[in-house]
Motif scaffolding. Structure first.
Motif, PDB file in Angstrom:
ATOM      1  N   GLY A  77      62.517  50.541  23.252  1.00 21.24           N
ATOM      2  CA  GLY A  77      62.712  51.441  22.787  1.00 21.24           C
ATOM      3  C   GLY A  77      63.967  51.616  21.496  1.00 21.24           C
ATOM      4  O   GLY A  77      63.770  52.637  20.689  1.00 21.24           O
ATOM      5  N   GLY A  78      64.775  50.597  21.566  1.00 23.01           N
ATOM      6  CA  GLY A  78      65.782  50.189  20.878  1.00 23.01           C
ATOM      7  C   GLY A  78      66.021  51.394  20.578  1.00 23.01           C
ATOM      8  O   GLY A  78      67.622  52.087  21.456  1.00 23.01           O
ATOM      9  N   PRO A  79      67.052  51.932  19.027  1.00 25.26           N
ATOM     10  CA  PRO A  79      68.275  52.767  19.034  1.00 25.26           C
ATOM     11  C   PRO A  79      67.492  54.068  19.844  1.00 25.26           C
ATOM     12  O   PRO A  79      68.208  55.016  20.797  1.00 25.26           O
ATOM     13  N   TYR A  80      66.639  55.030  20.502  1.00 27.01           N
ATOM     14  CA  TYR A  80      65.604  55.476  21.539  1.00 27.01           C
ATOM     15  C   TYR A  80      66.822  55.473  22.607  1.00 27.01           C
ATOM     16  O   TYR A  80      67.436  56.477  23.097  1.00 27.01           O
ATOM     17  N   ASP A  81      66.595  53.953  23.264  1.00 28.97           N
ATOM     18  CA  ASP A  81      66.832  54.243  24.842  1.00 28.97           C
ATOM     19  C   ASP A  81      69.059  53.251  24.520  1.00 28.97           C
ATOM     20  O   ASP A  81      69.474  54.240  25.350  1.00 28.97           O
ATOM     21  N   TRP A  82      69.162  52.717  23.550  1.00 23.24           N
ATOM     22  CA  TRP A  82      70.735  53.010  23.338  1.00 23.24           C
ATOM     23  C   TRP A  82      71.183  54.422  22.991  1.00 23.24           C
ATOM     24  O   TRP A  82      72.629  55.148  23.669  1.00 23.24           O
ATOM     25  N   ALA A  83      70.511  54.970  22.855  1.00 21.04           N
ATOM     26  CA  ALA A  83      71.218  56.557  22.479  1.00 21.04           C
ATOM     27  C   ALA A  83      71.221  57.258  24.052  1.00 21.04           C
ATOM     28  O   ALA A  83      72.167  58.507  24.878  1.00 21.04           O
ATOM     29  N   ARG A  84      69.996  57.336  24.851  1.00 24.66           N
ATOM     30  CA  ARG A  84      69.394  57.790  25.670  1.00 24.66           C
ATOM     31  C   ARG A  84      70.410  57.480  27.001  1.00 24.66           C
ATOM     32  O   ARG A  84      71.353  58.080  27.653  1.00 24.66           O
ATOM     33  N   LEU A  85      71.160  56.285  26.988  1.00 24.80           N
ATOM     34  CA  LEU A  85      72.146  56.132  27.749  1.00 24.80           C
ATOM     35  C   LEU A  85      73.407  55.638  27.778  1.00 24.80           C
ATOM     36  O   LEU A  85      74.435  56.166  28.397  1.00 24.80           O
ATOM     37  N   PHE A  86      74.037  55.454  26.242  1.00 27.93           N
ATOM     38  CA  PHE A  86      74.857  55.855  25.788  1.00 27.93           C
ATOM     39  C   PHE A  86      75.845  57.156  25.241  1.00 27.93           C
ATOM     40  O   PHE A  86      77.259  57.160  25.351  1.00 27.93           O
ATOM     41  N   VAL A  87      74.859  58.242  24.921  1.00 27.61           N
ATOM     42  CA  VAL A  87      75.165  58.967  24.125  1.00 27.61           C
ATOM     43  C   VAL A  87      74.504  60.914  25.464  1.00 27.61           C
ATOM     44  O   VAL A  87      75.496  61.592  25.655  1.00 27.61           O
ATOM     45  N   GLY A  88      73.914  60.571  25.586  1.00 25.58           N
ATOM     46  CA  GLY A  88      73.291  61.809  26.239  1.00 25.58           C
ATOM     47  C   GLY A  88      71.538  61.854  25.779  1.00 25.58           C
ATOM     48  O   GLY A  88      70.853  61.638  25.018  1.00 25.58           O
ATOM     49  N   PRO A  89      70.423  63.229  26.037  1.00 25.24           N
ATOM     50  CA  PRO A  89      69.562  63.062  26.154  1.00 25.24           C
ATOM     51  C   PRO A  89      69.042  64.289  25.020  1.00 25.24           C
ATOM     52  O   PRO A  89      67.773  63.384  24.306  1.00 25.24           O
ATOM     53  N   GLY A  90      69.469  64.794  24.305  1.00 21.94           N
ATOM     54  CA  GLY A  90      69.117  65.736  23.448  1.00 21.94           C
ATOM     55  C   GLY A  90      69.084  64.430  22.091  1.00 21.94           C
ATOM     56  O   GLY A  90      68.248  64.577  21.325  1.00 21.94           O
ATOM     57  N   ALA A  91      70.428  63.520  21.945  1.00 26.45           N
ATOM     58  CA  ALA A  91      70.646  62.515  20.776  1.00 26.45           C
ATOM     59  C   ALA A  91      69.468  61.687  20.936  1.00 26.45           C
ATOM     60  O   ALA A  91      69.130  61.198  19.603  1.00 26.45           O
ATOM     61  N   ALA A  92      69.267  61.264  21.992  1.00 24.88           N
ATOM     62  CA  ALA A  92      68.441  60.376  23.036  1.00 24.88           C
ATOM     63  C   ALA A  92      66.498  60.937  22.005  1.00 24.88           C
ATOM     64  O   ALA A  92      65.870  59.884  21.083  1.00 24.88           O
ATOM     65  N   ALA A  93      66.460  62.574  22.060  1.00 21.67           N
ATOM     66  CA  ALA A  93      65.044  62.648  21.705  1.00 21.67           C
ATOM     67  C   ALA A  93      65.264  62.117  20.147  1.00 21.67           C
ATOM     68  O   ALA A  93      63.989  62.326  19.728  1.00 21.67           O
ATOM     69  N   ILE A  94      66.374  62.442  19.953  1.00 20.29           N
ATOM     70  CA  ILE A  94      66.316  63.041  18.319  1.00 20.29           C
ATOM     71  C   ILE A  94      65.825  61.501  17.499  1.00 20.29           C
ATOM     72  O   ILE A  94      65.478  61.504  16.385  1.00 20.29           O
ATOM     73  N   VAL A  95      66.322  60.539  18.068  1.00 15.48           N
ATOM     74  CA  VAL A  95      66.742  59.080  17.715  1.00 15.48           C
ATOM     75  C   VAL A  95      65.123  58.531  17.310  1.00 15.48           C
ATOM     76  O   VAL A  95      64.956  58.183  16.667  1.00 15.48           O
ATOM     77  N   GLY A  96      64.664  58.711  19.044  1.00 17.43           N
ATOM     78  CA  GLY A  96      63.880  58.040  19.124  1.00 17.43           C
ATOM     79  C   GLY A  96      62.363  59.147  17.757  1.00 17.43           C
ATOM     80  O   GLY A  96      61.336  58.456  17.746  1.00 17.43           O
ATOM     81  N   LEU A  97      62.371  59.986  18.000  1.00 17.20           N
ATOM     82  CA  LEU A  97      61.995  60.818  16.651  1.00 17.20           C
ATOM     83  C   LEU A  97      62.224  60.231  15.587  1.00 17.20           C
ATOM     84  O   LEU A  97      61.469  60.317  14.702  1.00 17.20           O
ATOM     85  N   ALA A  98      63.238  60.528  15.330  1.00 15.34           N
ATOM     86  CA  ALA A  98      63.428  59.943  14.102  1.00 15.34           C
ATOM     87  C   ALA A  98      62.849  58.495  13.714  1.00 15.34           C
ATOM     88  O   ALA A  98      62.661  58.211  12.744  1.00 15.34           O
TER      89      ALA A  98
END
Length: 458
Positions: A77-98
């Protein structure tokens, strides 16, 4: 592996550093062939050079962040997985979608340009059927297997890059005709003053847009701790050199007022040289780089969609892996209708601007994910951090600053696009934050990644 098996979903691990290079450079090199020259329309030659250097600085730092995070997590998932692991679910979903929207919009733009090239050769054909054909063919290629898709990308990208190098050195050697005029570099330096130079930043990312996607194949690399940093950094160096050669060559062959509105600046510069070999080579390079970019975006966007599905932000139906080809085939197929919807609009500049806006959202979140990663896992062990970027987290903070500055320049000419893009992601953030309440979120660092428990939790 059967779709209904209880075994974990796995992607085949076959990719090597040159595949990573081909994915990253293949997506981006189209920006050297077209799009970058809109910096000249805003700020002249000086504005374009300024945009090249500032955006290049940001992307070097983004690449360093992506190399460290990608080689550590080794996830698709790249940026999505990094945000999911280290920032939080809301940010992860936004990054994955972006990430998904960035690459899908870029795929549509590439397919539109290929259709325009085809129509220029055969005026009787219609562009939209050709656009559909390109999108469908590349979707099928990625459906059948990532190795074949990226081997194709390597061949296409290498040919397009070679065309730029040959054109540059033939011009330096005086073998590219006598039309190159150094006076063009001075006469069109600052047509709109310092405001124009600053406004040119909005198209600066086009030189490098998408290079962070090279880290998105980490889960499919044979040795990700080596392949990701090597392929990512080699790709960034390649793009910096190609961008400099492109600007220097085109600026001398084409007057500023024409260069700023050119559809295919490298090809038009070759036509000004009058050398038939260069004209043919740059025409092939233009076609090949569009195909390579579209092919790479199918790969990266599908991996982002696959990762979102695997973590239940989307229906798990999209996280199926093909039992024979070991590809996330449903996520790959779903890229096709979205890309067609973007292409159907026909507004190339609007599609490109939405892709840039989506990319800049990622360029804020990728370094922020690295900052969080460093706080949670401060130890520099080989298991947790096989690649250690220099001067972190200070470079990450500076990257965020540059991304916000470049995003603000979209206000010159694309204010509605900027507002729409930001509203779109804010609404998506609240939607996914609400949706995530019903999804269990636990990170078993030892079982999932083989890491110790973090020193600092969110």
């Amino acid at each position: 592996m059967s779709e209904n098996s209880n075994e974990p979903i796995e992607l085949v691990k076959t990719l090597r550093p040159y595949h990573v290079w081909a994915l990253g450079v293949g997506i981006v090199l189209v920006g050297e062939y077209m799009g970058w020259n809109f910096t000249v329309a805003k700020g002249g030659i000086m504005g374009s050079l300024f945009a090249l250097l500032v955006a290049g600085t940001m992307y070097v730092m983004v690449s360093l962040c992506a190399s460290e995070l990608g080689s550590s997590t080794k996830l698709a998932g790249g940026p999505y997985d990094w945000a999911r692991l280290f920032v939080g679910p809301g940010a992860a979903a936004i990054v994955g979608l972006a990430v998904y929207m960035e690459y899908i919009a870029l795929e549509a733009a590439d397919a539109i340009v290929v259709a325009w090239i085809a129509q220029s050769i055969f005026p009787e054909i219609q562009t939209f059927p050709v656009t559909l054909l390109v999108i469908a063919a590349l979707t099928f290629m990625n459906y059948r297997g990532v190795v074949a898709a990226l081997n194709l990308n390597f061949a296409l990208t290498f040919t397009a890059l070679l065309a730029i190098i040959v054109f540059f050195f033939m011009n330096i050697a005086g073998a590219a005709g006598g039309a190159w005029n150094p006076a063009n570099l001075i006469s069109g330096a600052m047509p709109n003053g310092f405001v124009g130079i600053f406004a040119a930043l909005q198209f600066g990312p086009w030189f490098y847009l998408g290079i962070e996607g090279a880290a998105m194949c980490a889960e499919e690399c044979k040795h990700p701790t080596r392949a990701i940093p090597l392929g990512q950094q080699a790709g960034m160096i390649t793009l910096l050199l190609a961008a400099g050669m492109t600007l220097y060559t085109c600026a001398g062959f084409i007057p500023t007022e024409m260069l700023g509105v050119s559809a295919y600046p490298l090809y038009e510069a070759a036509t000004q040289s009058g050398v038939k070999f260069l004209i043919a080579f740059l025409a092939v390079g233009t076609l090949f780089t569009c195909l390579a970019s579209a092919n790479g975006t199918v790969c990266d966007s599908s991996r982002s969609w696959f990762a979102l599905s695997r973590d239940h932000f989307l229906t798990p139906w999209f996280s199926a892996v093909h039992p024979r080809y070991s590809t996330p085939y449903r996520a790959v197929i779903f890229t096709m209708p979205i890309a067609i919807a973007f292409a159907f609009s026909g507004f190339l500049d609007q599609v490109i601007t939405f892709s840039i806006t989506s990319g800049l959202v990622c360029y804020v979140m990728i370094p922020f994910s690295l900052i969080r990663f460093r706080k949670m896992f401060p130890e520099h062990t080989q298991k947790v951090r096989p690649f250690v970027g220099p001067l972190q987290p200070y470079l990450a903070y500076f990257t965020i600053f540059l991304a916000i500055v470049i995003m603000s320049t979209l206000n010159w000419g694309y204010s509605y696009n900027l507002v729409f893009g930001l509203v779109f992601y804010v609404v998506a953030y609240f939607y996914f934050s609400w949706r995530y309440r019903s999804i269990e979120s636990k990170h078993d660092w030892g079982e999932d990644l083989g890491w110790p428990e973090p020193a600092h939790r969110r």
